[in-house]
Design an enzyme around this catalytic site. Structure first.
Site, PDB file in Angstrom:
ATOM      1  NE  ARG D 258      47.607  43.438 104.857  1.00 21.16           N
ATOM      2  CZ  ARG D 258      46.403  43.987 104.942  1.00 21.16           C
ATOM      3  NH1 ARG D 258      46.194  45.210 104.530  1.00 21.16           N
ATOM      4  NH2 ARG D 258      45.389  43.305 105.433  1.00 21.16           N
ATOM      5  CG  HIS D 262      46.749  47.746 108.036  1.00 20.56           C
ATOM      6  ND1 HIS D 262      47.287  48.383 106.942  1.00 20.56           N
ATOM      7  CD2 HIS D 262      46.701  48.680 109.028  1.00 20.56           C
ATOM      8  CE1 HIS D 262      47.539  49.655 107.255  1.00 20.56           C
ATOM      9  NE2 HIS D 262      47.205  49.854 108.512  1.00 20.56           N
ATOM     10  CE1 TYR D 271      41.875  42.844 104.988  1.00 23.53           C
ATOM     11  CE2 TYR D 271      41.113  43.385 107.198  1.00 23.53           C
ATOM     12  CZ  TYR D 271      42.139  43.261 106.295  1.00 23.53           C
ATOM     13  OH  TYR D 271      43.426  43.543 106.671  1.00 23.53           O
TER      14      TYR D 271
END
Ligand SMILES: Cc1ncc(C[n+]2csc(CCOP(=O)(O)OP(=O)(O)O)c2C)c(N)n1
Ligand SMILES: Cc1ncc(C[n+]2csc(CCOP(=O)(O)OP(=O)(O)O)c2C)c(N)n1
Ligand SMILES: [Mg+2]
Ligand SMILES: [Mg+2]
Lengths: 358, 325, 325, 358
Positions: D258, D262, D271
């Site tokens: 990705r 998100h 993260y």
């Protein structure tokens, strides 16, 4: 490692004793002291006897719905015998023999099926969870217990049971995976007794065996002859060692057969294949383990009869005690809802008492 | 004293309690490293380590189910459902096990565990992010459900929930997470579970609300300032077991009752309060005890959400209706 | 006309509808070969084949979730939850999808599906086999919930549920499965969803019950025969959406109301009826509208179940209390 | 069979195009006509462009929460291109490029994220399910659709998407297993984009790859380079053939990354590992597929720029239309609750209208 030698992908089954009680591979035979061997067999026999009696009580209208263990004694006792006192046992609902071995009093096991919550009121030192009726949900409890063991550095392993039917359930997946991801000291035993009520094992999974599910979780799995207490024992010993070493969980499929009905409300003759059933009877775990002990001069047919009689009397005596306990007190169904009962429920209790409830 | 938002107060309380008691562990999706999607648990993994602030797999039954196991083996788990609309997979564990373990084992095992979940609408969120599902917990014997509406109460109720020997569901009004600040004492204090708070005394009508709708109720009362209506406003704070005494006493005084909630109206939480008022204060009633709840429709996506959201104007109108009955 | 039990009527109706419409399929744990643990679907796999009477894996989310997919692709699934206490794994599918698909897709997909589940206590069963969870369905917009109390209604309501273009939850009072027989017409008829049945006319009090408690309510009225109390008894039959009109009209006439259910009292189904009566018949009330529900405790195992079960005597006493208020 | 050659147990990954767009194994290269190749690439490019724009609109405060697909275009278009018009597509929520290929209008995809249910109001002939937010639950819908196809003898396959996070969920387990047990014409694609929000793939499973889960269900699985549209294409073609032949479901793990957040409420820099991210950027599916088409003389850099400009304008135009649709009507939030609205909800609608709702 057994899980390598009997990798479920090879679809081989771990066996130590064949159906006649002969050791198939001497290298696998565990060194168990005589006392323990006898305890194992006696517990299987007590399980079988208490089970037979429970069915009789039920037919006499004295016992409520009961889920028999007949045929599955080895899949239970073989595991329980490999555990320490410090280990946790998380049952589904068809593990009477394992619970007996772990120290649960027969009286409580009967009380439970008799319809009394006292049957789940175990001494916490036994480290037994109550019977879990919602299929597969208990595996998540086991994962949590094992997580607590791990981070609190307690030297203890948690064993959870589930049926072949239970392996299809979402909670099985989540619980076994949780254990795997956190590398928990946990063993999941699938008691594959070939049925979920009337539904055959083939409807639960297209896979050759259920232990292959371990692959997807990245943990070791193994297919074990669940009618062979020694095979179950060694598989558990290895899994337990792995867990205690910090190497995470194991999935054990115990291949067995439910020789009785699902519960006393069920008629297995409707759905089971008579030939399969007859064949399964010849693989009865008690037959082979008795023969093994006889060959080891630890047992005899006379002893067996004697013990069956003793256990029958014992079951009868215990069940009589159970019947004498009668109904559950009104206070008991209110007292344990919360530590402190909220006032409106307290009022409900009072009203029930005024109505004459006891 | 420090000034905090509700979100800040929750984070501070978790920190304070974890510091005091190492049996407390946090778990849930994204709660660890990142501190949760709302950052409620931010910094706690860094402070207390991965073992005590756990990023779990995406599996709500495992989160709540493993919490139960942890609670049976010496830990005090505080789990998070990322949004209450995603708790369903864990609902079986709550209803079938968490609520029952003490009773099932006749006291061998009790479960000191807290399940936190943000609830409610009004933040223009995606589907399933706006639910108010109080009834699903309040109807189940063995569970408790608390909902703070202020930073002060958030701290005190959470401290009580953590100390409670039984499972407590802790709803967080996400709409208010950062909506306002309040002075919150540094010291460890508790707000008792099961005790409502009388926000404002009054004589004409008792209005009960909680969580995200408290500020709306307060605004409604402001809107009525020029009317001659004296409102007694109660923040219920605990939905199960709710403070019947405080509410019923109030209604006996005012003779009128309105409960306001965002949960669906039918078979909603307000119905329970109306029933109890009927049972306990019928002869004092000067108007039918009334509810103003969410419409019985799927909560719309943001561009339609205004059709669902309960406004101060609606509350004010309803108060007037009841008083004028 | 044939004489049938409730169980027989359900089996007969499934058979009759499956014969007429091959898009109907049955699915669930043990529903196929064996015909279900209660034998409700007995003989139907033998008659309609394995494709249309499906023994599924033990997985409630798959049962209800796949039903949703089937309903989107030309089938009319009728699924069974073996006991309502085991439906939790499938509850997400009901709340998050079945209830919402029509709205979510603005009408592209509707879901003609029925979910059957035996509910209620009184059969001395194991834990989780005795739940009465009406509220969990009635509170959710998009679902319907019906509960027959007679063989005649079982047939007519099930036929309506199957014909309904939206998902219908069909609760079966397992305690009554084989309790009594009634003449049931052979022809295909419907009982309208959302319509209550006035079982007995009366002037002093309106009593509402449904499902397994109807026979108990009838017995209660018998117990009161020598008292001078004229009871109007209503079998609600549909819990969501319930027949407010019939009930409210009745209460306007009698001035008194009692609802009886086995579901937990608090936040229970009766509270909803009491609230609506307050809203719509307040000025007609001569006594507080009242409920008699199950205690807010985990349903005890059989040896303690009598503490929980609602008896005709309790209902009769409650009727007297309300009338004497 | 690809699933044999690339058995997930071997932990090999199926690839046709390397990150530079070179064919790694000519035998694997599918014969796709030029028109389709161009349609595939253009859809990936439209997906990429519309995605970039959506993020911009969101930053401008014009779009609500949006879940970007950047980096995952091949994992979507490679599959969609292998499907027939008659096949069903069951998305999770991050499949914009696949939906575009399947025929969903961009306007609706934008409308959805804009907060309007009309965005899920697809023409039923498209055979697209609405976006499914509750993780993994859609797999059970796919199983049901496929069951209906099977017993109604419809020649059609159902493809369901799920994320790496979703594979931990109970509904994944139940749905994939249901498909396996009934041998349904169904393909489950795991879009493994390495994250479930902030949670890395390693927290979801201890297994080396996610396709190994297929083993436990007794169905074929395969790990595919999800950034390679041709690899995704051939894996899907094979799975689809198997499904249509009656040989049951397949589990495909598309390994991708990705590249965006998100959703727009998320900050991935907290993260994600910067090195991993940079590395993933070099594996961008658009880079390699563009090069492949250039090498085949089907595309050029000029054409690319032109198309990006065209798609940018198109996205802007469509989004303007979306913005012009404004708020949802009051009637719309009531009309579709049931076929016939129960009277008490009808009253709620009337009251809302009296309050001035429109
Ligand atoms: C979630 C759930 N669904 C359904 C049931 C009803 N039920 C009780 S036992 C059983 C079959 C269990 O089969 P298996 O897991 O193989 O265990 P076994 O009975 O063979 O020991 C079912 C369906 C249940 N207890 N829980
Ligand atoms: C049952 C459920 N739990 C939690 C969420 C909140 N949530 C939304 S997306 C997401 C992560 C999904 O990860 P993955 O399956 O890998 O899909 P991705 O977002 O990477 O496409 C979570 C936890 C949800 N939507 N549904
Ligand atoms: Mg079984
Ligand atoms: Mg992901």
């Amino acid at each position: 490692m057994l899980t390598t030698k009997f990798d479920p992908l090879k679809d081989k089954m771990l066996q130590v004793l064949d159906p006649k009680g002969k050791v198939v591979d001497a290298k696998l035979e565990p060194k168990i002291d005589d006392e323990t061997l006898i305890k194992m067999y006696e517990t299987m026999l007590l399980g079988r006897t208490a089970d037979t009696k429970a069915l009789q009580y039920q037919r006499q209208g004295r016992m409520l719905t009961y889920a028999p263990i007949k045929g599955q004694e080895a899949a239970q006792v073989g595991v329980a015998a490999a555990l320490g006192k410090e280990d946790w046992f998380v049952p589904a609902f068809r593990e009477m023999a394992a619970l007996l071995y772990k120290g649960a009093p027969l009286k409580q096991l009967y009380l439970y099926w008799y319809g009394n919550e006292e049957g789940n009121h175990f001494d916490p030192d036994l480290k037994i969870l109550p019977i879990s009726v919602p299929i597969a949900s208990q595996i998540n409890h086991a994962a949590g217990i094992a997580y607590a063991s791990k981070i609190q550095k307690k030297e203890e392993v948690t064993v959870a049971y589930v049926g072949d039917g239970g392996t299809s359930h979402g909670e099985f997946h989540e619980g076994v995976n949780f254990g795997a991801v956190f590398n928990l000291p946990m063993i999941t035993v699938i008691q594959n007794n070939q049925f979920a009520i009337s539904t055959p094992r083939s409807v639960q999974s297209k896979a050759k065996n259920l232990a292959t599910k371990a692959v997807g979780y990245g943990i070791p799995g193994i297919v074990v002859d669940g009618n062979d207490p020694l095979a179950m024992y060694i598989a558990t010993v290895e899994a337990r060692e792995r867990a205690l070493k910090g190497d995470g969980p194991t999935l054990i499929e115990a291949v067995t057969y439910r020789l009785g009905p699902h519960t006393t409300s069920d008629d297995p003759t409707i759905y089971r294949d008579e030939k399969d059933f007859k064949d399964a009877e010849t693989k009865d775990p008690l037959i082979r383990f008795k023969q093994y002990l006889i060959d080891k001069k630890l047992w005899s047919d006379e002893k067996d009869e004697e013990k069956i009689k003793e256990f029958t009397d014992y079951s009868n005596k215990i069940f009589k005690e159970v019947e004498e306990t009668g109904l559950v007190d009104l206070d008991d169904v209110f007292d344990y809802q919360y530590e402190t009962l909220p006032p409106h429920i307290e009022e409900q209790r009072q009203r029930a008492k005024e109505r004459g409830g006891k | 004293m420090a000034v905090m938002t509700i979100l800040g107060a929750i984070n501070h309380t978790l920190d304070q309690q974890m510091e005091k008691d190492d049996s407390i562990v946090l778990l849930g999706e994204d709660v660890g490293f990142e501190g949760g999607v709302f950052r409620v648990t931010k910094g706690l993994q860094q402070k207390y380590g991965k073992d005590r602030s756990i990023d779990t797999p995406l599996a709500e039954a495992a989160i709540i189910g493993s919490s139960i196991g942890m609670a049976m083996n010496g830990l005090k788990p505080i789990s998070e459902m990322q949004f209450s609309g995603f708790m369903f997979d864990g609902y079986n564990q709550l209803v079938s096990h968490a609520a029952r373990m003490r009773n099932r084992t006749r006291g061998t095992y009790n479960l000191p565990m807290v399940v936190r979940m943000p609830y409610g609408g009004g933040i223009r969120a995606l589907e399933h992010h706006s639910e108010s599902l109080e009834v699903l917990f309040a109807h189940i014997p063995g569970l408790k459900l608390v909902i703070p509406s202020t930073p002060y109460d958030a701290k005190g109720l959470l401290a009580s929930a953590i100390a409670d020997p039984d499972p407590v569901i802790f709803f967080e009004p996400k709409r208010l997470y950062r909506a306002f600040k309040q002075e919150v004492p540094e010291k460890d204090y508790k707000v008792e579970i099961g005790k409502a708070r009388v926000v404002q005394k009054g004589d004409d009508i008792t209005v009960v609300a909680w969580g995200a709708l408290m500020p709306e109720a307060i605004k409604a009362i402001k809107l009525l300032e020029d009317q001659d209506i004296s409102v007694e406003l109660i923040d219920l704070r605990t939905i199960a077991p709710w403070d019947r005494k405080t509410v019923v006493e109030s209604v006996k005084k005012t003779g009128r009752f309105l409960v306001v909630h965002e949960a669906y109206t039918s078979f909603g939480p307000g119905a329970e309060m109306i029933s109890v008022i009927n049972e306990q204060a019928f002869l004092y009633l000067e108007a039918p005890p009334t509810r103003l709840g969410g419409a019985d429709i799927t909560i719309p996506l943001p561009k339609g959400e205004h059709h669902f959201i309960i406004t101060p104007e609606q509350i004010a109108d309803k108060i007037k209706d009841v008083v004028k009955f």
